[in-house]
Write an enzyme that holds these catalytic residues in place. Sequence first.
Site, PDB file in Angstrom:
ATOM      1  N   ARG A  26     -18.281 -37.314 -23.520  1.00  0.00           N
ATOM      2  CA  ARG A  26     -19.008 -37.628 -22.301  1.00  0.00           C
ATOM      3  C   ARG A  26     -20.332 -38.278 -22.682  1.00  0.00           C
ATOM      4  O   ARG A  26     -21.019 -37.827 -23.597  1.00  0.00           O
ATOM      5  CB  ARG A  26     -19.266 -36.373 -21.454  1.00  0.00           C
ATOM      6  CG  ARG A  26     -18.021 -35.831 -20.744  1.00  0.00           C
ATOM      7  CD  ARG A  26     -17.518 -36.782 -19.664  1.00  0.00           C
ATOM      8  NE  ARG A  26     -16.402 -36.252 -18.884  1.00  0.00           N
ATOM      9  CZ  ARG A  26     -15.124 -36.458 -19.160  1.00  0.00           C
ATOM     10  NH1 ARG A  26     -14.793 -37.171 -20.240  1.00  0.00           N
ATOM     11  NH2 ARG A  26     -14.180 -35.958 -18.381  1.00  0.00           N
ATOM     12  N   GLU A  29     -20.804 -45.535 -16.004  1.00  0.00           N
ATOM     13  CA  GLU A  29     -19.602 -46.318 -16.291  1.00  0.00           C
ATOM     14  C   GLU A  29     -19.073 -46.975 -15.025  1.00  0.00           C
ATOM     15  O   GLU A  29     -18.874 -46.281 -14.022  1.00  0.00           O
ATOM     16  CB  GLU A  29     -18.524 -45.411 -16.902  1.00  0.00           C
ATOM     17  CG  GLU A  29     -18.935 -44.796 -18.224  1.00  0.00           C
ATOM     18  CD  GLU A  29     -17.871 -43.851 -18.799  1.00  0.00           C
ATOM     19  OE1 GLU A  29     -16.817 -43.659 -18.149  1.00  0.00           O
ATOM     20  OE2 GLU A  29     -18.089 -43.311 -19.890  1.00  0.00           O
ATOM     21  N   HIS A  71     -14.140 -46.340 -22.149  1.00  0.00           N
ATOM     22  CA  HIS A  71     -13.582 -45.032 -21.779  1.00  0.00           C
ATOM     23  C   HIS A  71     -12.053 -45.092 -21.837  1.00  0.00           C
ATOM     24  O   HIS A  71     -11.355 -44.714 -20.892  1.00  0.00           O
ATOM     25  CB  HIS A  71     -14.044 -44.607 -20.387  1.00  0.00           C
ATOM     26  CG  HIS A  71     -13.989 -43.124 -20.184  1.00  0.00           C
ATOM     27  ND1 HIS A  71     -14.927 -42.445 -19.451  1.00  0.00           N
ATOM     28  CD2 HIS A  71     -13.105 -42.184 -20.623  1.00  0.00           C
ATOM     29  CE1 HIS A  71     -14.629 -41.145 -19.435  1.00  0.00           C
ATOM     30  NE2 HIS A  71     -13.524 -40.970 -20.139  1.00  0.00           N
TER      31      HIS A  71
END
Length: 328
Positions: free
Chosen positions: A234, A263, A282
């Site tokens: 994270r 993001e 990600h």
Amino acid sequence: MSRPVAVYTDVTELDPAPGVALLEQAGFEVRVLDESDPDRVAALAADASVLLIGYSVVDAALLDRLPQLRLVCTQSAGVDTVDLAAAAARGVQVAHVPDGATDDVAGHALAMALALVRGLPFLDRQVREGQWDGTSEPLRRLSSVRLGVVGMGRIGRRLATMALPLFGEVVGHDPVPGTQHWPDGVRSASFDDLLAEVDVLSLHLPLTDGTRSLLGAPQLARMRPDALLVNVSRGGLVDHDALLAALDDGRLAGAALDVLPVEPPPADSVVLRHPRVLLTPHAAYLSPDSAAAYVRTQAENAVAWRDTGRALHVVGPAPGPVASGHPG
């Protein structure tokens, strides 16, 4: 008797169709909103018993607008977009997918670590800019490199196991005392000692109040000046201002990041242009195998709740008595 309603909010990179089929076969009425705006979710899922989310935020305010809700199912191991305490106080279970992409994320972290150790992103950039000099980066032999793994859950343990035959040493730390199933061959160390010792640091922790900005300026200052950072967990685990300052000052040699605090990042984000940072969007968890597992297990949590009153993989505090306005 009316069928229970299961609502998918935001549909991310994954196709929910297999989950929809599983839920409908179990007797649910299913809606796919492809929507994360809380006002839209509150309006379109007001009668939902189950909410199946991607990255949607489920906070106390939204929970109060969903009076029939009994279960929130995330589509990942992380549950940081859900207010667990607020859900428990309202008698709402929260379930996650704990093992859908363990190999994928661990493998992504390993690939990032290997790329940094051998200078691949930096050499690639230099060659494309017209420089042909392999001595421009301090390339390292893997068997002389010490890897540090912070967080010895499923993914951290898997990375450690993958890395043991490749690296000179693997050192681990977990903030939870008495972590079970510690891999053979991995030396345990305190967090401060690990920071000072390792050549590559890989983070594998959930984002909580206790882990937010775990790696800030004081912790970065303890690391070796030629150390490398990998984060596939994270973005909030790292103070990114402190990270960029350490890279700029040469106090850290490089970073590989699959996750960021925001993001996608803003177009003017400094990290996008930093020459010592390797970025992926990600994507560590993605593969055909993990996609199928995420969608299936998310739906299976809901089916188990319908059949037994409890999802398969419940996280957070135990739900309290159902409050007024949240009938059973």
